[in-house]
Write a protein that holds these residues in place. Structure first.
Motif, mmCIF file in Angstrom:
data_model
loop_
_atom_site.group_PDB
_atom_site.id
_atom_site.type_symbol
_atom_site.label_atom_id
_atom_site.label_comp_id
_atom_site.label_asym_id
_atom_site.label_seq_id
_atom_site.Cartn_x
_atom_site.Cartn_y
_atom_site.Cartn_z
ATOM 1 N N LEU A 182 41.092 51.558 30.254
ATOM 2 C CA LEU A 182 40.253 50.307 30.577
ATOM 3 C C LEU A 182 41.354 49.297 30.157
ATOM 4 O O LEU A 182 41.412 48.237 30.739
ATOM 5 C CB LEU A 182 38.925 50.201 29.760
ATOM 6 N N GLY A 183 41.941 49.353 28.982
ATOM 7 C CA GLY A 183 43.187 48.466 28.708
ATOM 8 C C GLY A 183 44.157 48.181 29.635
ATOM 9 O O GLY A 183 44.527 47.156 30.020
ATOM 10 N N TYR A 184 44.549 49.210 30.440
ATOM 11 C CA TYR A 184 45.552 49.367 31.262
ATOM 12 C C TYR A 184 45.098 48.677 32.347
ATOM 13 O O TYR A 184 45.735 47.846 33.037
ATOM 14 C CB TYR A 184 45.977 50.979 31.484
ATOM 15 N N VAL A 185 44.044 49.011 32.900
ATOM 16 C CA VAL A 185 43.473 48.337 34.140
ATOM 17 C C VAL A 185 42.939 46.781 33.906
ATOM 18 O O VAL A 185 43.535 45.977 34.866
ATOM 19 C CB VAL A 185 41.981 48.912 34.577
ATOM 20 N N ARG A 186 42.683 46.381 32.751
ATOM 21 C CA ARG A 186 42.520 45.048 32.565
ATOM 22 C C ARG A 186 43.859 44.276 32.488
ATOM 23 O O ARG A 186 44.019 43.353 33.087
ATOM 24 C CB ARG A 186 41.688 44.747 31.216
ATOM 25 N N SER A 187 44.869 44.882 31.936
ATOM 26 C CA SER A 187 46.253 44.187 31.747
ATOM 27 C C SER A 187 46.605 44.184 33.320
ATOM 28 O O SER A 187 47.215 43.057 33.355
ATOM 29 C CB SER A 187 47.108 45.072 30.806
ATOM 30 N N TRP A 188 46.568 45.102 33.966
ATOM 31 C CA TRP A 188 47.063 45.229 35.358
ATOM 32 C C TRP A 188 46.518 43.792 36.056
ATOM 33 O O TRP A 188 47.212 43.217 36.827
ATOM 34 C CB TRP A 188 46.777 46.364 36.045
ATOM 35 N N LYS A 189 45.090 43.746 36.120
ATOM 36 C CA LYS A 189 44.470 42.746 36.960
ATOM 37 C C LYS A 189 44.717 41.383 36.361
ATOM 38 O O LYS A 189 44.918 40.505 37.118
ATOM 39 C CB LYS A 189 42.926 43.222 36.774
ATOM 40 N N THR A 190 44.961 41.188 35.127
ATOM 41 C CA THR A 190 45.028 40.027 34.435
ATOM 42 C C THR A 190 46.465 39.321 34.944
ATOM 43 O O THR A 190 46.556 38.212 35.300
ATOM 44 C CB THR A 190 45.043 39.990 32.872
ATOM 45 N N GLU A 191 47.559 40.261 34.839
ATOM 46 C CA GLU A 191 48.663 40.109 35.323
ATOM 47 C C GLU A 191 48.700 39.213 36.732
ATOM 48 O O GLU A 191 49.522 38.529 37.172
ATOM 49 C CB GLU A 191 49.645 41.165 35.122
ATOM 50 N N ARG A 192 47.927 39.779 37.475
ATOM 51 C CA ARG A 192 47.873 39.368 39.117
ATOM 52 C C ARG A 192 46.761 38.488 39.491
ATOM 53 O O ARG A 192 46.400 38.185 40.602
ATOM 54 C CB ARG A 192 47.783 40.646 39.834
ATOM 55 N N ALA A 193 45.855 38.087 38.353
ATOM 56 C CA ALA A 193 44.822 37.418 38.663
ATOM 57 C C ALA A 193 43.754 37.866 39.494
ATOM 58 O O ALA A 193 43.334 37.364 40.739
ATOM 59 C CB ALA A 193 45.053 36.016 39.060
ATOM 60 N N TYR A 194 43.501 39.217 39.539
ATOM 61 C CA TYR A 194 42.991 39.996 40.485
ATOM 62 C C TYR A 194 41.205 40.287 39.925
ATOM 63 O O TYR A 194 41.159 40.714 39.005
ATOM 64 C CB TYR A 194 43.592 41.395 40.961
ATOM 65 N N TYR A 195 40.547 40.149 40.870
ATOM 66 C CA TYR A 195 39.289 40.274 40.432
ATOM 67 C C TYR A 195 38.437 41.138 41.815
ATOM 68 O O TYR A 195 38.574 40.824 42.869
ATOM 69 C CB TYR A 195 38.157 38.892 40.300
ATOM 70 N N GLU A 196 37.526 42.113 41.470
ATOM 71 C CA GLU A 196 37.058 42.955 42.169
ATOM 72 C C GLU A 196 35.382 43.117 41.915
ATOM 73 O O GLU A 196 35.108 43.728 40.865
ATOM 74 C CB GLU A 196 37.647 44.477 42.379
ATOM 75 N N ALA A 197 34.456 42.417 42.748
ATOM 76 C CA ALA A 197 33.034 42.709 42.574
ATOM 77 C C ALA A 197 32.425 43.847 42.389
ATOM 78 O O ALA A 197 31.612 44.240 41.407
ATOM 79 C CB ALA A 197 32.081 41.810 43.189
ATOM 80 N N GLY A 198 33.044 45.033 43.134
ATOM 81 C CA GLY A 198 32.558 46.179 43.209
ATOM 82 C C GLY A 198 32.688 46.927 41.993
ATOM 83 O O GLY A 198 32.225 47.954 41.584
ATOM 84 N N ASP A 199 33.756 46.504 40.846
ATOM 85 C CA ASP A 199 33.842 47.338 39.719
ATOM 86 C C ASP A 199 32.669 46.800 38.638
ATOM 87 O O ASP A 199 32.437 47.665 37.729
ATOM 88 C CB ASP A 199 35.138 46.450 39.196
ATOM 89 N N LEU A 200 31.704 45.946 38.991
ATOM 90 C CA LEU A 200 30.651 45.382 37.950
ATOM 91 C C LEU A 200 29.840 46.668 37.392
ATOM 92 O O LEU A 200 29.506 46.801 36.312
ATOM 93 C CB LEU A 200 29.967 44.269 38.494
#
Length: 837
Positions: free
Chosen positions: A774-792
């Protein structure tokens, strides 16, 4: 061993020789009755022992054949004692496949050795040896068991079999092996005729007659002598290296077949004889394992100190692949291990013809180096054929007939005839495509042809022709759907790369290169995104000399494969350039479409919906008949509504898009929409419908070879399975997804797989692994300012499990560790989760 017991020319032999039983499909003669028993050279003890070891290993004949890289028929004949004494190479392959204990290993080796001794001592060997003039073979034939069996089968049904293939591919060696095994089938023998040293067509008939020991009578032509000598005889003639005398050999073969019904011919040539009744056998290259085995054997022969470490195996396979699996090239390269380490040899292959020299001093001069070998074929070509062949080198990945005609022909040339002639002469390889025949050069042939093109002074002119052809090709494909354009362009990716490299290196073809790059962005899937960006850099650095509309196309290509902030930046750069160029093409619509998507990925939904409405206005204004763009607009709107958690409305947009894709025959687009519809059902609580729709369309993506789509669906499936409680299915989908992500070299799909694996780990109780992922995924998304509602939905479940199962400080530490993991370490964590769940 059989080959070492044979002499070099006609006449009595010092050592007797035994040959195998008759091959299936050949009529059995009473005269063979005594020979059959004598030729059962594999004693009962070897066949029985092999059968016992196979049974102990719980292997069928088919399974043993697959492990040992042999044919099922060969295994069966060994077990029944119907093959000649097994070569040591064959026994080695069997031992590797069977893995017997030391005692059984020694027993099998001893049985094989006794079989070879009995073969050499057979009382029928001397008689057989007086009926052939086959040269002794001093080395084992490796990886050709299947080839030899197939040639035997052709000979059983045809009176002329021609082995065709490029120089160095092993035609002569395979033919000699077949001939050696055929000796006992022919009362009047098997005779070898070497035509390579013969330079005059008038001498061919006399050369054949001389090999048979025929005596020419007064006032008799050589052809008449030959026909008289073989009258009423039952024999097989092996006529080797016919290509430079092809017309004369064809005429002689036609007369022998017509007038002497008991004679059969086995010929080797780089070109077909084109005689009635001819059966052609194209000699294949060695497969990877056989090629590597040949390299190792010859390397040990060249340098007894040569030792193969595990790390060297992949280098050897790479070397053999670059040498096209051609036995002669592999042997020449292996001989260099005395002076070059394997990594050096691999690097030196770029100087191919300098390395591939120094063969057997007793071989014909043309066989001592690869350059001389191909020179032999090239010098036999007519001037038009030489010109066409050397120009063909600019095609890096092969081409169609139309492409070859456009690039390689001069006015008045018949491209089809020239290409067909080069195929017939084994200089160009033809292969069947989905809709039409394709043509390519083996790597060694291409290196040779490129050298000839360089020395001709034509390289720049022909390279420009090639680039112009590729530019026109991608222009033609622009109006196609993205899926069909990608499929068509994927066949040309090596030519696209070669064209772009030439444009960058030449310095005076900027617009041509930019045009190709801008119009092929659809080809550069997620796996090749980094390459697209890298190639773009050169043209963006020389922007002043390039049409702004083409630069916009390049920026749009970058935007298509980026997400979040980088995608938005690239799309807006493209829009600005299009406005500067006052462009009113469909490219404007596509740039705004990508901008709207990038805004939605950053959860800037109101801006994204406004941008989507602007795209619809532009589409109605600039390309109202473009149904594909209309489907994309509805698709995008569905995505935005999903981000707003209005799944019912999102599903309606996806259904509209799917119907449009269906109407224009875009199966790929329709499959994506149905998967998105499944995702909506999942978020609405109907995971089973989501799983059904996703699995149905996964098969569509695999059929269409859409690997990006496959990775996307596998990640979705894993998430659906976890929420449904099927952790075993989720583990299988995650393992397949990480494999797909690695094949695509896609950071996006690796992050998506890591998220699914975090969910699996959390539900399986491995909270530490879940926190890291989860830490890896959060870092990856934060770096790209990426958001996906399907993850919720899954995100919430993971958060709850981590909150109750881990101490706050420990969780923060683990997520921090995950944020800094390299991709290789993330793959390891994902696979450990999948295997242990």
């Amino acid at each position: 061993m059989l080959q070492s017991s044979l002499g070099t020319r006609a006449g009595p032999r010092d050592e007797p020789v035994s040959y195998p039983v008759k091959w299936p499909g050949r009529a059995y003669r009473a005269s063979e009755a005594v020979g059959v028993n004598a030729r059962s050279t594999v004693p009962a003890e070897f066949g029985a022992l092999l059968r016992r070891l196979r049974s102990a290993a719980e292997l069928s004949q088919e399974e043993l054949a697959e492990r040992a890289r042999m044919s099922v028929d060969a295994i069966g004949q060994l077990e029944r004692g119907r093959r000649r004494a097994p070569q040591r190479e064959t026994v080695d392959l069997l031992l590797i496949a069977l893995r017997p204990n030391d005692e059984d290993r020694a027993a099998l080796l001893a049985a094989a050795a006794r079989a070879r001794v009995r073969t050499a001592q057979s009382p029928f060997g001397a008689e057989a040896a007086s009926r052939h003039n086959l040269p002794a073979q001093l080395t084992d034939l490796i990886g050709r068991e299947g080839v030899v069996a197939e040639i035997h089968a052709l000979l059983a049904d045809a009176r002329l079999v021609t082995l065709v293939g490029a120089g160095g591919i092993g035609k002569t060696r395979a033919a000699l092996e077949v001939a050696a095994q055929e000796v006992d089938h022919w009362p009047d023998g098997v005779w070898f005729v070497e035509l390579a040293p013969v330079g005059d067509a008038a001498l061919v008939a006399g050369t054949i007659a001389l090999a048979l020991g025929a005596v020419q009578q007064l006032n008799e032509t050589a052809m008449e002598t030959l026909l008289r000598h073989v009258k009423q005889k039952q024999m097989l003639l092996l006529v080797d290296n016919c290509e430079h005398l092809i017309d004369e050999v064809a005429q002689i073969a036609e007369r022998l077949l017509r007038e002497r019904p008991h004679v059969k011919l086995l010929a080797t040539s780089r070109e077909l004889l084109r005689v009635a009744g001819e059966r052609v056998y194209p000699m294949p290259s060695l497969d990877d394992s056989s090629a590597a085995l040949l390299f190792e054997k010859r390397a040990r022969a060249a340098d007894p100190a040569f030792a193969l470490a595990n790390r060297d195996a992949t280098i050897i396979v790479d070397i053999c692949r670059r040498l096209d699996g051609m036995p002669l090239a592999i042997e020449l390269a292996a001989a260099r291990v005395r002076t070059l380490a394997l990594p050096q040899l691999a690097r030196k292959l770029d100087e191919r013809f300098a390395v591939l020299r120094g063969g057997n001093r007793t071989a014909l001069p043309r066989q001592q180096t690869m350059q001389a070998l191909i020179d032999w074929s090239y010098d036999l070509l007519a001037p038009q054929e030489q010109r066409f062949f050397r120009r063909f080198a600019v095609f890096a990945g092969g081409c169609s007939l139309d492409a070859a005609a456009a690039v390689c022909s001069d006015p008045g040339d018949d491209a089809f005839d020239l290409l067909a002639s080069l195929v017939d002469k084994s200089l160009v390889v033809a292969h069947n495509g989905a809709d039409e025949q394709g043509y390519a050069l083996l790597e060694s042939m291409r290196a040779y042809a490129m050298h000839k093109l360089d020395t001709s002074g034509e390289r720049d002119a022909i390279s420009r022709r090639h680039v112009e052809y590729i530019a026109c090709l991608v222009d033609v494909l622009r109006p196609h759907t993205r899926t069909s354009a990608r499929e068509a362009l994927s066949l040309e990716i090596e030519n696209v790369r070669a064209a772009l490299s030439w444009c960058a290196n030449s310095g005076d073809a900027l617009d041509l290169g930019a045009r190709i790059l801008a119009h092929t962005s659809v080809l550069y899937t997620q796996r090749l995104y980094g390459e697209y960006v890298e190639r773009s850099q050169y043209f963006l650095e020389h922007a002043d000399g390039i049409d702004p509309a083409l630069l916009a196309g390049i920026w749009l290509g970058i935007a298509r494969r980026a997400i979040g902030v980088p995608a938005l930046d690239a799309a807006e750069r493209a829009i600005a350039l299009l406005e500067k160029a006052e462009d009113r093409s469909v490219t404007v619509v596509r740039a705004h479409l990508k901008r709207a998507k990038a805004l939605a990925e950053q959860c800037r939904i109101s801006e994204a919906l406004e941008a989507n409405m602007r795209v619809m206005q532009l589409r109605d204004e600039l390309c109202p008949q473009d149904a594909g763009t209309l489907a994309s607009i509805h698709h995008q709107r569905g995505y935005m509504l999903g981000q707003m958690h209005d799944d019912a409305a999102a599903r309606r947009e996806y259904e509209t898009a799917a119907a449009i894709y269906d109407s224009i025959g875009d199966r790929n687009g329709a499959a994506y929409m149905r998967c998105n519809i499944g995702d909506c059902y999942y978020r609405e609580g109907d995971a089973q419908t989501a799983i059904r729709l996703t699995r149905e369309n996964l098969s569509v993506f695999r059929e269409l070879r859409n690997w990006d789509g496959e990775a996307f669906l596998l990640c979705n499936l894993a998430e659906f399975d976890i929420v449904s409680g099927d952790l075993i299915a989720a583990a299988q989908d995650i393992a397949a997804a990480v494999d797909a992500a690695q094949r695509l070299e896609s950071g996006t799909w690796l992050a998506a797989t890591a998220f699914a694996a975090a969910g699996l780990a959390a539900h399986a109780g491995d909270l530490r692994a879940a926190a890291r992922l989860l830490g890896y995924v959060r870092s990856w998304k934060t770096e790209r300012a990426y958001y996906e509602a399907g993850d919720l939905r899954l995100q919430t479940a993971i958060e709850e499990l981590l909150e109750t199962g881990l101490d706050h400080d420990e969780r923060e530490l683990l997520e921090s560790e995950g944020a800094n993991l390299p991709e290789t370490a993330v793959v390891d964590v994902i696979l450990n989760v999948a295997m242990s769940s």
